[in-house]
Scaffold this motif. Structure first.
Motif, PDB file in Angstrom:
ATOM      1  N   UNK A 273      40.688  40.403  44.349  1.00  0.00           N
ATOM      2  CA  UNK A 273      39.325  40.900  44.560  1.00  0.00           C
ATOM      3  C   UNK A 273      38.378  40.602  43.423  1.00  0.00           C
ATOM      4  N   UNK A 274      38.832  39.868  42.429  1.00  0.00           N
ATOM      5  CA  UNK A 274      37.968  39.536  41.296  1.00  0.00           C
ATOM      6  C   UNK A 274      37.450  38.121  41.410  1.00  0.00           C
ATOM      7  N   UNK A 275      37.046  37.549  40.288  1.00  0.00           N
ATOM      8  CA  UNK A 275      36.535  36.188  40.291  1.00  0.00           C
ATOM      9  C   UNK A 275      36.088  35.780  38.904  1.00  0.00           C
ATOM     10  N   UNK A 276      35.586  34.583  38.828  1.00  0.00           N
ATOM     11  CA  UNK A 276      35.131  34.047  37.549  1.00  0.00           C
ATOM     12  C   UNK A 276      35.288  32.547  37.529  1.00  0.00           C
ATOM     13  N   UNK A 277      35.453  32.026  36.346  1.00  0.00           N
ATOM     14  CA  UNK A 277      35.581  30.588  36.166  1.00  0.00           C
ATOM     15  C   UNK A 277      37.032  30.209  35.869  1.00  0.00           C
ATOM     16  N   UNK A 278      37.223  28.932  35.630  1.00  0.00           N
ATOM     17  CA  UNK A 278      38.575  28.433  35.380  1.00  0.00           C
ATOM     18  C   UNK A 278      39.194  29.057  34.132  1.00  0.00           C
ATOM     19  N   UNK A 279      38.397  29.250  33.096  1.00  0.00           N
ATOM     20  CA  UNK A 279      38.924  29.752  31.828  1.00  0.00           C
ATOM     21  C   UNK A 279      38.665  31.239  31.602  1.00  0.00           C
ATOM     22  N   UNK A 280      37.820  31.852  32.421  1.00  0.00           N
ATOM     23  CA  UNK A 280      37.478  33.267  32.210  1.00  0.00           C
ATOM     24  C   UNK A 280      37.225  33.946  33.547  1.00  0.00           C
ATOM     25  N   UNK A 281      37.864  35.088  33.745  1.00  0.00           N
ATOM     26  CA  UNK A 281      37.687  35.820  35.007  1.00  0.00           C
ATOM     27  C   UNK A 281      38.031  37.284  34.780  1.00  0.00           C
ATOM     28  N   UNK A 282      37.698  38.118  35.771  1.00  0.00           N
ATOM     29  CA  UNK A 282      38.003  39.552  35.667  1.00  0.00           C
ATOM     30  C   UNK A 282      38.199  40.131  37.056  1.00  0.00           C
ATOM     31  N   UNK A 283      38.859  41.279  37.110  1.00  0.00           N
ATOM     32  CA  UNK A 283      39.085  41.987  38.374  1.00  0.00           C
ATOM     33  C   UNK A 283      39.293  43.461  38.061  1.00  0.00           C
ATOM     34  N   UNK A 284      38.990  44.324  39.052  1.00  0.00           N
ATOM     35  CA  UNK A 284      39.193  45.769  38.895  1.00  0.00           C
ATOM     36  C   UNK A 284      40.227  46.229  39.922  1.00  0.00           C
ATOM     37  N   UNK A 285      41.238  46.944  39.447  1.00  0.00           N
ATOM     38  CA  UNK A 285      42.293  47.487  40.296  1.00  0.00           C
ATOM     39  C   UNK A 285      42.071  48.999  40.417  1.00  0.00           C
ATOM     40  N   UNK A 286      41.959  49.496  41.654  1.00  0.00           N
ATOM     41  CA  UNK A 286      41.673  50.912  41.891  1.00  0.00           C
ATOM     42  C   UNK A 286      42.965  51.731  41.978  1.00  0.00           C
ATOM     43  N   UNK A 287      42.896  52.974  41.493  1.00  0.00           N
ATOM     44  CA  UNK A 287      43.970  53.964  41.656  1.00  0.00           C
ATOM     45  C   UNK A 287      45.343  53.391  41.333  1.00  0.00           C
ATOM     46  N   UNK A 288      45.526  52.912  40.148  1.00  0.00           N
ATOM     47  CA  UNK A 288      46.796  52.301  39.751  1.00  0.00           C
ATOM     48  C   UNK A 288      46.998  52.453  38.252  1.00  0.00           C
TER      49      UNK A 288
END
Length: 840
Positions: A273-288
């Motif tokens: 459910x995240x995204x970004x570029x080839x060298x940098x990206x991020x995502x948030x994981x809920x209730x975990x």
């Protein structure tokens, strides 16, 4: 009237770029040239902020006479790239630099060296003194140059002059926000604290594609610019990819950084459910929790075959237009997040595959504006369905890094090798390889057996590699032994040398050693990888893996290894690039498109190997040879490296064929543009092959040049004084002999003239333009050479002559008479002696 050029060193940092700009302000009518490819951060700056001035291309200046050369931030000619080709004895040089003096420094008409923190400071002082105005853009770049080399004015080498220069630039409108965006990477107190937590809570995992790091923290509140701390952790731990997991109440924030080569950060976190570029990206994981997120990511990496032998890209498959430049194609791949893409024309005809790594190398070597298709893989390999086993077989059989998957004649998708795939033989063939080693000469097999035993005790893997493996597979005797060790090669060589009783010579710089034995030598190297910072330059070397060591080599047939340890693998062939298949098919093939750009000596070796083995040079390899020669990349080679290749050619059995092909390609222009391989010269080289008379062969090679030009070639390529003197003596003897032999003379005179010449010199005279010279030499070789008196010193003493210089005089006079046909029999000889040398 010559031109002025302002330049700096290749691999430019901000100080180099800024001092180059300042020099262009001081020398307003000069061409401004940036050699090679600058550092990445400088490239990023040039793409976003642009250089506040006009940079020229080398083609604009390469044929011009340089009256004045201005160099900043270096005094080494070896660091200014191709500009050094334009310097002659009349070129005035102005040098500005802040580095310590060395023996390699150029001599300049102006040599301004100050122990400031940055060269830019020297230049800003001069701009200030001459009241030359600066724009805010120019002042900002110059501030960046000083800030970078002084650590934002914090390094111990920072001087008051550096501070004053920055102060002056600020009055001219320097923008520190721009400076900080490109130069400054300082951490806030909160970022330092979370970085420390990251490093305390780190876990490292081994992955087929490289090291993966997980770091974690649970701060009380959100930390702004968290990515700065993640980036710093990546710089410290140096993994292929790093996942920073930060617990924020019921959520876990994942910030990923990657080197962009093996792990595509954007593609990986897109699955969560995240995204970004080839060298940098991020995502948030809920209730975990952090532990659960880490487990999910690791499971995904394993299940999705990330790091498997190859990946498949699904539609839409973008085709890079064949007219795109290297830079345009590189930007397209970056935008798509791909490592490769097909290239073709508007009609849908594929021309080949373009790889991001090759484009990066081309940009680094200053080739950003060249057509991208010049550096593509042209071999198109296709399959009709997406079958992993069939695709794998294609990779193994062809050695290609790419496979196109088509349906109904159209591209459906394509597969790319994530890493070279080893071509494995069946067990029978593996045992045959072991048997081939056992059939080697006893001395060679003993060396390999003893080496394997030492490696077993030391717990390391060793291999014989390169040309030795090639020759074993071809059944050719390979006198010397080449071994590579996965760890310290010098220490291994010392142990092996002690066991075999050989003398060890080590080279710590390259971590290599040579063991001298009475009948052969053993080359020991440590597995290594190479980086070429400039075209035609010697590479920078680091310790590497077997794959990296083989990948740095010249041709597929020289990029194989045979394992010697552990014992169960003794004799196992390791072939990532299809070298064995190329031997069977008789093909010389490079490993990557920029092979000849990075090392043009491979041009000489490609032709040499093709003639030695009777192999053909693959069409793609020949295309790259011609391209490299057309670009004159080989002109950047050092003289010693070219000399070594020329001497290696002369050691071959068929140097005439090698030189003829190199001449037809234009590769001999580096020696001298007027060298010609005429049928006469080719014939002479053929006759001289195997003589080891290099002086004669070089004399023939330079035959079309005036003697002074020939001497200049030898001096240019650092031949020794003795070598040059011998060359001059040969030329003089040939000239004197030809002058004597071009007229009608007695057989005795012919004998006297020819008998003092070498066989090689006689062969050269046999190709004289004068038929009388050729006739006289043939007479000497076919008849006169074998004539000698029947009466020797012993017979003369029996005739009553005492030992004295007279005996030599009698013998020489007798021989001349016999050569001239005045006497024939032993009786006639005795009568001749008594009549001409009566005893008192």
């Amino acid at each position: 009237m010559g031109i002025k050029i302002v330049t700096t060193h290749s691999g430019a940092d901000f100080d180099a770029l800024a001092s180059l700009l300042a020099a262009s302000k001081l020398y307003r009518d000069a061409f401004v040239f940036l050699p090679g490819s600058p550092e990445r951060k400088v490239r990023n700056y040039l793409e976003t902020e642009k250089f506040p001035g006009k940079l020229c291309q080398f083609r604009e200046i390469k044929n011009k006479t340089v009256d004045l050369l201005v160099v900043t931030d270096t005094r080494h000619a070896s660091r200014i790239g191709r500009i050094k080709e334009l310097i002659d004895k009349n070129t005035r040089i102005h040098l500005y630099d802040h580095h310590p003096e060395t023996e390699k420094d150029m001599n300049g008409e102006i040599n301004e060296k100050k122990k400031y923190g940055a060269t830019t400071t020297i230049m800003v002082e001069k701009l200030k003194q001459e009241a030359i105005p600066l724009s805010p853009h120019e002042a900002t770049l110059m501030t960046m140059g000083i800030y970078e080399d002084t650590g934002c004015l914090t390094y111990p080498m920072t001087t008051p002059e550096d501070l004053m220069a920055v102060s002056y630039l600020l009055t001219r409108g320097a923008d520190l926000s721009v400076v900080s965006s490109h130069v400054i990477n300082t951490l806030t107190e909160e970022q330092v604290m979370i970085l420390n937590t990251f490093l305390q809570n780190k876990e490292i995992f081994k992955h087929p594609q490289g090291t993966i790091a997980f770091v974690s923290a649970s701060p009380e509140k959100y930390v702004e610019d968290l990515s700065v701390a993640v980036q710093k952790a990546a710089e410290i731990l140096k993994p292929r990819a790093i996942f920073a997991l930060v617990k924020l109440e019921s959520k876990v924030l994942c910030v990923m950084r990657s080197d962009g080569r093996k792990f595509n950060a954007g593609n990986i976190l897109k699955n969560f459910g995240g995204g970004g570029h080839r060298t940098a990206a991020s995502a948030i994981f809920e209730d975990t929790s952090i532990a659960d997120v880490k487990e999910k990511i690791l499971k995904f990496l394993k299940q999705k075959n990330i790091g498997s032998e190859f990946s498949i890209l699904k539609p839409p498959v973008k085709v890079i237009p064949e007219n795109d430049t290297v830079l345009e194609a590189y930007r397209a791949l970056i935008h798509m997040g791909w490592d490769f893409a097909p290239a073709g024309n508007e009609a849908g005809l594929l021309r080949g595959i373009i790889e991001k790594d090759d484009l990066e190398k081309a940009i680094r070597h200053g080739l950003a504006n060249h057509p991208a298709i010049e550096f593509m893989h042209t071999g198109i390999v296709t399959v009709d369905r997406e079958d992993r086993k069939e695709i794998m077989r294609k990779f193994a059989d062809t050695g290609s890094p790419f496979v196109i998957i088509k349906k109904d004649g159209k591209i459906k998708s394509f597969a790319a090798r994530n890493r070279p795939i080893e071509v494995k033989d069946n067990k029978a063939k593996q045992s045959n390889l072991r048997k081939m080693l056992e059939k080697l000469p006893e001395g060679v097999y003993k060396i390999l057996d003893v080496s394997a035993g030492i490696a077993l005790r030391e717990g390391i893997s060793i291999y014989c590699a390169g040309g030795m493996v090639r020759d074993i597979l071809m059944g050719i005797e390979h006198k010397d032994v080449d071994i590579v060790a996965e760890k310290n090669g010098i220490e291994f060589a010392k142990k092996l040398g002690a066991k075999l009783g050989g003398r060890v010579h080590s080279h710590k710089k390259f971590n290599t050693a040579v063991i001298d034995l009475p009948d052969r030598k053993i080359d020991i190297a440590t597995l290594r990888k190479e980086y070429y910072t400039l075209p035609a330059a010697l590479p920078d070397i680091e310790t590497g893996t077997l794959l990296q060591d083989l990948k740095r080599r010249d041709f597929t047939i020289n990029a194989m290894a045979m394992q010697l340890s552990p014992e169960k693998d003794f004799g196992r062939l390791i072939d990532f690039f299809g070298g064995k298949k190329d031997i069977e098919e008789g093909v010389i093939r490079i490993l990557y498109p920029l092979s000849f750009v990075e090392d043009p000596t491979r041009i000489f070796r490609a032709v040499r190997f093709s003639k030695r083995f009777g192999f053909r040079i693959s069409s793609e390899t020949m295309k790259q040879i011609k391209k490299s020669i057309h670009m004159e990349i080989h002109l950047g080679l050092s003289s010693d490296r070219v000399k070594e290749e020329i001497l290696n050619i002369m050691n071959e059995n068929n140097p005439h064929r090698i030189f003829k092909t190199l001449y037809s390609l234009g590769a001999l222009d580096y020696l001298h543009r007027d060298i010609k391989i005429t049928p006469e010269i080719s014939s002479l080289l053929k006759k001289l092959s195997g003589t080891a008379d290099y002086i004669a062969m070089i004399s023939v090679l330079l035959k079309e040049l005036p003697e002074e030009e020939g001497l200049s070639v030898l001096k240019k390529f650092n031949f020794s004084k003795k070598y040059i003197e011998t060359y001059q003596q040969l030329k003089r003897k040939l000239k004197e002999a030809e002058k004597i032999l071009e007229v009608s003379i007695s057989p005795a005179r012919i004998y006297k003239t020819c008998s003092v010449l070498t066989e090689s010199a006689l062969e050269i005279l046999l190709n004289s333009d004068d038929p009388r010279v050729r006739k006289n030499v043939r007479l000497y070789k076919n008849k006169l050479k074998g004539i000698k008196p029947l009466t020797g010193g012993k017979k003369l003493m029996e005739m009553g002559y005492k030992p004295s210089p007279l005996l030599s005089e009698i013998t020489n006079t007798l021989k001349a008479a016999k050569l001239n046909g005045k006497i024939k029999t032993a009786g006639e000889e005795e009568l001749f002696i008594k009549e001409n040398f009566p005893r008192s």
